[in-house]
Design an enzyme around this catalytic site. Structure first.
Site, PDB file in Angstrom:
ATOM      1  CG  ASP A  13      -0.350  -0.145   2.519  1.00  0.00           C
ATOM      2  OD1 ASP A  13       0.897  -0.259   2.571  1.00  0.00           O
ATOM      3  OD2 ASP A  13      -1.073  -0.149   3.527  1.00  0.00           O
ATOM      4  CB  SER A  14       4.573   1.742   0.168  1.00  0.00           C
ATOM      5  OG  SER A  14       4.868   0.601  -0.610  1.00  0.00           O
ATOM      6  CG  ASP A  44       0.209  -4.085   1.915  1.00  0.00           C
ATOM      7  OD1 ASP A  44       0.343  -5.056   2.683  1.00  0.00           O
ATOM      8  OD2 ASP A  44       1.051  -3.169   1.823  1.00  0.00           O
ATOM      9  CE  LYS A  76       2.962  -6.164   3.650  1.00  0.00           C
ATOM     10  NZ  LYS A  76       2.513  -4.918   4.344  1.00  0.00           N
ATOM     11  CD  GLU A  95       0.252  -1.684   7.811  1.00  0.00           C
ATOM     12  OE1 GLU A  95      -0.006  -0.906   8.756  1.00  0.00           O
ATOM     13  OE2 GLU A  95       0.782  -1.320   6.748  1.00  0.00           O
ATOM     14  CD  GLU A 124       7.683  -0.753   7.690  1.00  0.00           C
ATOM     15  OE1 GLU A 124       6.765  -1.473   7.249  1.00  0.00           O
ATOM     16  OE2 GLU A 124       7.909   0.400   7.278  1.00  0.00           O
TER      17      GLU A 124
HETATM   18  O1  KIV Z   1       3.592  -1.253   1.634  1.00  0.00           O
HETATM   19  C1  KIV Z   1       4.791  -1.596   1.721  1.00  0.00           C
HETATM   20  O2  KIV Z   1       5.644  -1.213   0.908  1.00  0.00           O
HETATM   21  C2  KIV Z   1       5.178  -2.468   2.820  1.00  0.00           C
HETATM   22  C3  KIV Z   1       6.641  -2.743   2.975  1.00  0.00           C
HETATM   23  C4  KIV Z   1       7.307  -1.592   3.592  1.00  0.00           C
HETATM   24  C5  KIV Z   1       6.887  -3.984   3.713  1.00  0.00           C
HETATM   25  O3  KIV Z   1       4.356  -2.913   3.544  1.00  0.00           O
END
Ligand code: KIV
Length: 262
Positions: free
Chosen positions: A42-43, A81, A110, A112, A179
Protein backbone atom coordinates in the site's frame (compact mmCIF):
# COMPACT_ATOMS: atom_id res chain seq x y z
CA UNK A 1 7.81 -20.17 -5.36
CA UNK A 2 4.83 -20.75 -3.09
CA UNK A 3 4.00 -20.85 0.62
CA UNK A 4 5.49 -24.34 0.98
CA UNK A 5 8.77 -23.15 -0.57
CA UNK A 6 8.95 -20.20 1.84
CA UNK A 7 8.43 -22.52 4.82
CA UNK A 8 11.17 -24.85 3.63
CA UNK A 9 13.49 -21.91 2.99
CA UNK A 10 13.14 -21.01 6.68
CA UNK A 11 13.80 -24.61 7.74
CA UNK A 12 16.89 -24.76 5.55
CA UNK A 13 18.14 -21.34 6.64
CA UNK A 14 17.88 -19.96 3.10
CA UNK A 15 17.11 -16.24 3.03
CA UNK A 16 14.00 -14.95 1.25
CA UNK A 17 14.10 -11.82 -0.93
CA UNK A 18 11.14 -9.57 -1.58
CA UNK A 19 10.65 -6.17 -3.25
CA UNK A 20 7.61 -4.04 -3.81
CA UNK A 21 6.21 -3.80 -7.32
CA UNK A 22 3.33 -1.63 -8.40
CA UNK A 23 3.16 -1.60 -12.18
CA UNK A 24 3.39 -3.59 -15.39
CA UNK A 25 6.75 -2.42 -16.70
CA UNK A 26 8.72 -2.97 -13.50
CA UNK A 27 6.91 -6.31 -13.03
CA UNK A 28 8.21 -7.37 -16.46
CA UNK A 29 11.75 -6.58 -15.32
CA UNK A 30 11.32 -8.32 -11.96
CA UNK A 31 9.84 -11.38 -13.65
CA UNK A 32 13.30 -12.00 -15.16
CA UNK A 33 15.13 -11.64 -11.83
CA UNK A 34 15.76 -14.18 -9.05
CA UNK A 35 13.65 -12.25 -6.53
CA UNK A 36 11.49 -14.67 -4.49
CA UNK A 37 8.37 -12.59 -3.90
CA UNK A 38 6.72 -9.36 -5.03
CA UNK A 39 4.71 -7.12 -2.75
CA UNK A 40 2.02 -4.84 -4.13
CA UNK A 41 2.40 -2.72 -1.03
CA UNK A 42 0.00 0.00 0.00
CA UNK A 43 3.13 2.20 -0.06
CA UNK A 44 2.06 2.66 -3.69
CA UNK A 45 -0.23 5.42 -2.40
CA UNK A 46 2.92 7.39 -1.53
CA UNK A 47 5.39 6.19 -4.17
CA UNK A 48 3.07 6.13 -7.19
CA UNK A 49 0.41 8.65 -6.25
CA UNK A 50 2.20 11.15 -4.00
CA UNK A 51 -0.08 10.79 -0.97
CA UNK A 52 1.47 11.59 2.44
CA UNK A 53 0.81 8.11 3.89
CA UNK A 54 -0.37 4.58 3.08
CA UNK A 55 -3.72 5.42 4.68
CA UNK A 56 -4.78 6.70 1.24
CA UNK A 57 -4.45 3.35 -0.56
CA UNK A 58 -7.97 2.21 -1.44
CA UNK A 59 -9.02 -1.26 -2.53
CA UNK A 60 -9.62 0.14 -6.04
CA UNK A 61 -5.98 1.29 -6.23
CA UNK A 62 -4.67 -1.97 -4.78
CA UNK A 63 -6.75 -3.97 -7.22
CA UNK A 64 -5.69 -2.08 -10.34
CA UNK A 65 -1.97 -2.16 -9.43
CA UNK A 66 -2.12 -5.86 -8.44
CA UNK A 67 -3.65 -6.75 -11.81
CA UNK A 68 -0.94 -4.78 -13.66
CA UNK A 69 1.80 -6.53 -11.69
CA UNK A 70 0.30 -9.95 -12.40
CA UNK A 71 0.20 -9.18 -16.13
CA UNK A 72 3.89 -8.22 -16.03
CA UNK A 73 5.07 -11.03 -13.76
CA UNK A 74 2.95 -14.09 -14.54
CA UNK A 75 5.21 -16.49 -12.61
CA UNK A 76 6.07 -14.60 -9.45
CA UNK A 77 4.48 -15.07 -6.03
CA UNK A 78 2.58 -11.84 -5.40
CA UNK A 79 1.39 -10.54 -2.03
CA UNK A 80 -1.17 -7.72 -2.01
CA UNK A 81 -1.73 -5.34 0.90
CA UNK A 82 -5.19 -5.08 2.40
CA UNK A 83 -5.83 -1.34 2.70
CA UNK A 84 -6.22 0.78 5.82
CA UNK A 85 -8.91 -0.42 8.29
CA UNK A 86 -10.10 -3.23 6.01
CA UNK A 87 -9.60 -5.84 8.71
CA UNK A 88 -11.53 -3.78 11.26
CA UNK A 89 -14.95 -3.49 9.59
CA UNK A 90 -16.76 -6.75 9.08
CA UNK A 91 -15.75 -10.21 7.97
CA UNK A 92 -17.93 -9.70 4.88
CA UNK A 93 -16.06 -6.56 3.84
CA UNK A 94 -12.64 -8.05 4.49
CA UNK A 95 -13.54 -11.18 2.52
CA UNK A 96 -14.78 -9.09 -0.37
CA UNK A 97 -11.49 -7.15 -0.42
CA UNK A 98 -9.50 -10.38 -0.20
CA UNK A 99 -11.50 -11.74 -3.14
CA UNK A 100 -10.80 -8.59 -5.17
CA UNK A 101 -7.05 -8.86 -4.59
CA UNK A 102 -6.99 -12.59 -5.35
CA UNK A 103 -9.04 -12.08 -8.53
CA UNK A 104 -6.63 -9.32 -9.52
CA UNK A 105 -3.85 -11.90 -9.44
CA UNK A 106 -2.39 -11.94 -5.92
CA UNK A 107 -1.33 -15.24 -4.35
CA UNK A 108 -1.67 -13.94 -0.79
CA UNK A 109 -2.73 -10.90 1.20
CA UNK A 110 -0.87 -8.93 3.86
CA UNK A 111 -2.58 -7.45 6.92
CA UNK A 112 -1.03 -5.01 9.37
CA UNK A 113 -1.27 -5.66 13.12
CA UNK A 114 -2.73 -8.55 15.05
CA UNK A 115 -4.51 -7.60 18.26
CA UNK A 116 -8.21 -6.96 17.65
CA UNK A 117 -8.44 -8.75 14.30
CA UNK A 118 -6.80 -12.09 14.86
CA UNK A 119 -10.15 -13.84 14.30
CA UNK A 120 -10.48 -12.10 10.95
CA UNK A 121 -6.99 -13.32 10.00
CA UNK A 122 -7.94 -16.88 11.07
CA UNK A 123 -11.11 -16.67 9.01
CA UNK A 124 -9.20 -15.62 5.87
CA UNK A 125 -6.66 -18.41 6.39
CA UNK A 126 -9.45 -20.95 6.96
CA UNK A 127 -11.07 -19.69 3.75
CA UNK A 128 -7.99 -20.91 1.87
CA UNK A 129 -6.11 -17.64 1.37
CA UNK A 130 -2.49 -17.34 2.50
CA UNK A 131 -2.03 -14.42 4.88
CA UNK A 132 1.18 -12.54 5.65
CA UNK A 133 1.25 -10.54 8.88
CA UNK A 134 3.03 -7.22 9.42
CA UNK A 135 4.28 -6.01 12.82
CA UNK A 136 6.50 -3.31 14.30
CA UNK A 137 6.22 0.03 12.53
CA UNK A 138 2.96 -0.71 10.73
CA UNK A 139 2.66 2.36 8.47
CA UNK A 140 -1.15 2.40 8.49
CA UNK A 141 -0.90 3.28 12.22
CA UNK A 142 1.65 6.05 11.70
CA UNK A 143 -0.66 8.66 13.24
CA UNK A 144 -1.01 6.58 16.40
CA UNK A 145 2.80 6.15 16.57
CA UNK A 146 3.34 9.91 16.20
CA UNK A 147 5.46 9.43 13.07
CA UNK A 148 7.71 6.86 11.45
CA UNK A 149 9.47 5.72 14.64
CA UNK A 150 11.31 2.50 15.49
CA UNK A 151 8.96 0.27 17.50
CA UNK A 152 9.71 -2.29 20.24
CA UNK A 153 12.52 -0.35 21.87
CA UNK A 154 11.25 -0.75 25.43
CA UNK A 155 11.13 -4.19 27.05
CA UNK A 156 7.36 -3.90 27.35
CA UNK A 157 6.70 -3.00 23.71
CA UNK A 158 9.19 -5.67 22.55
CA UNK A 159 7.22 -8.28 24.56
CA UNK A 160 3.99 -7.07 22.98
CA UNK A 161 5.37 -7.40 19.43
CA UNK A 162 6.73 -10.88 20.22
CA UNK A 163 3.33 -11.86 21.61
CA UNK A 164 1.63 -10.57 18.44
CA UNK A 165 4.07 -12.52 16.29
CA UNK A 166 3.06 -15.71 18.10
CA UNK A 167 -0.61 -14.84 17.63
CA UNK A 168 -0.04 -14.46 13.89
CA UNK A 169 1.77 -17.79 13.75
CA UNK A 170 -1.09 -19.53 15.61
CA UNK A 171 -3.68 -17.84 13.39
CA UNK A 172 -2.07 -19.63 10.45
CA UNK A 173 -0.12 -16.82 8.73
CA UNK A 174 2.49 -18.19 6.33
CA UNK A 175 4.93 -15.39 7.13
CA UNK A 176 5.21 -11.90 8.51
CA UNK A 177 6.93 -8.61 7.77
CA UNK A 178 8.81 -7.05 10.69
CA UNK A 179 9.32 -3.35 10.11
CA UNK A 180 11.65 -0.97 11.93
CA UNK A 181 12.35 -2.80 15.16
CA UNK A 182 15.68 -3.30 16.97
CA UNK A 183 17.75 -6.08 15.40
CA UNK A 184 17.77 -8.03 18.69
CA UNK A 185 13.99 -8.18 18.61
CA UNK A 186 14.04 -9.17 14.92
CA UNK A 187 16.35 -12.03 15.88
CA UNK A 188 14.26 -13.05 18.90
CA UNK A 189 11.00 -13.16 16.97
CA UNK A 190 12.65 -15.07 14.10
CA UNK A 191 13.90 -17.72 16.53
CA UNK A 192 10.56 -17.94 18.35
CA UNK A 193 8.18 -18.44 15.44
CA UNK A 194 8.16 -21.29 12.94
CA UNK A 195 7.03 -19.12 10.01
CA UNK A 196 9.37 -16.92 7.94
CA UNK A 197 10.01 -13.34 9.06
CA UNK A 198 10.78 -10.78 6.37
CA UNK A 199 12.51 -7.72 7.73
CA UNK A 200 12.67 -4.09 6.69
CA UNK A 201 14.78 -2.22 9.19
CA UNK A 202 14.69 -5.26 11.48
CA UNK A 203 18.36 -6.26 11.26
CA UNK A 204 20.18 -9.13 9.57
CA UNK A 205 18.71 -12.08 11.47
CA UNK A 206 15.23 -12.23 9.95
CA UNK A 207 14.50 -15.01 7.45
CA UNK A 208 14.32 -12.55 4.57
CA UNK A 209 14.47 -8.90 3.62
CA UNK A 210 12.09 -6.60 1.78
CA UNK A 211 12.68 -3.13 0.34
CA UNK A 212 10.58 -0.72 -1.64
CA UNK A 213 11.87 -1.06 -5.23
CA UNK A 214 12.08 2.68 -5.89
CA UNK A 215 13.99 3.16 -2.61
CA UNK A 216 16.62 0.51 -3.34
CA UNK A 217 17.00 1.88 -6.86
CA UNK A 218 17.71 5.35 -5.46
CA UNK A 219 14.79 7.05 -7.16
CA UNK A 220 14.50 9.59 -4.35
CA UNK A 221 18.02 10.71 -3.46
CA UNK A 222 16.98 12.48 -0.26
CA UNK A 223 15.14 9.45 1.19
CA UNK A 224 17.82 7.58 3.08
CA UNK A 225 16.62 5.91 6.28
CA UNK A 226 19.26 3.92 8.18
CA UNK A 227 18.01 0.55 6.96
CA UNK A 228 18.11 1.41 3.26
CA UNK A 229 20.87 0.43 0.84
CA UNK A 230 20.91 2.06 -2.60
CA UNK A 231 21.71 -0.41 -5.38
CA UNK A 232 21.53 2.22 -8.12
CA UNK A 233 21.62 5.98 -8.44
CA UNK A 234 18.30 5.64 -10.21
CA UNK A 235 17.20 9.26 -10.11
CA UNK A 236 20.58 10.39 -11.47
CA UNK A 237 20.72 7.71 -14.20
CA UNK A 238 17.18 8.45 -15.37
CA UNK A 239 17.48 12.22 -15.41
CA UNK A 240 20.81 11.97 -17.26
CA UNK A 241 19.16 9.79 -19.92
CA UNK A 242 16.24 12.19 -20.31
CA UNK A 243 18.63 15.17 -20.53
CA UNK A 244 20.64 13.34 -23.24
CA UNK A 245 17.39 12.81 -25.19
CA UNK A 246 16.49 16.48 -24.73
CA UNK A 247 19.93 17.53 -25.95
CA UNK A 248 19.72 15.22 -29.01
CA UNK A 249 16.27 16.56 -29.91
CA UNK A 250 17.17 20.21 -29.51
CA UNK A 251 20.42 19.69 -31.49
CA UNK A 252 18.49 17.86 -34.24
CA UNK A 253 20.60 14.77 -33.59
CA UNK A 254 17.59 12.56 -32.95
CA UNK A 255 16.24 10.81 -34.90
CA UNK A 256 18.98 9.78 -37.33
CA UNK A 257 18.37 8.35 -40.82
CA UNK A 258 18.63 4.82 -39.37
CA UNK A 259 15.96 5.71 -36.87
CA UNK A 260 13.59 7.01 -39.59
CA UNK A 261 11.32 5.19 -42.08
CA UNK A 262 12.22 5.45 -45.75
O1 KIV B 1 3.59 -1.25 1.63
C1 KIV B 1 4.79 -1.60 1.72
O2 KIV B 1 5.64 -1.21 0.91
C2 KIV B 1 5.18 -2.47 2.82
C3 KIV B 1 6.64 -2.74 2.97
C4 KIV B 1 7.31 -1.59 3.59
C5 KIV B 1 6.89 -3.98 3.71
O3 KIV B 1 4.36 -2.91 3.54
Amino acid sequence: MNVIDFASKKRQNDKISMVTCYDYWSAQILEKTDIDMLLVGDSLAMVMHGFPSTVHATIELMEIHSAAVRRGAPNKFIVGDLPFLTARYSVDLVLDNVRRLMHAGCNAVKIEGAIGHIDVIKHIVESGVPVMGHLGLTPQSVEAFGGHKVQGKSACSAEKILEEAKLLEHAGCFGMVLECIPQKLGDRITRNVSIPTIGIGAGPHTDGQVLVLQDMLGMQEDFKPKFLRHYLKGSEVLSEAVDRFHEDVTQSEFPSCEESYR
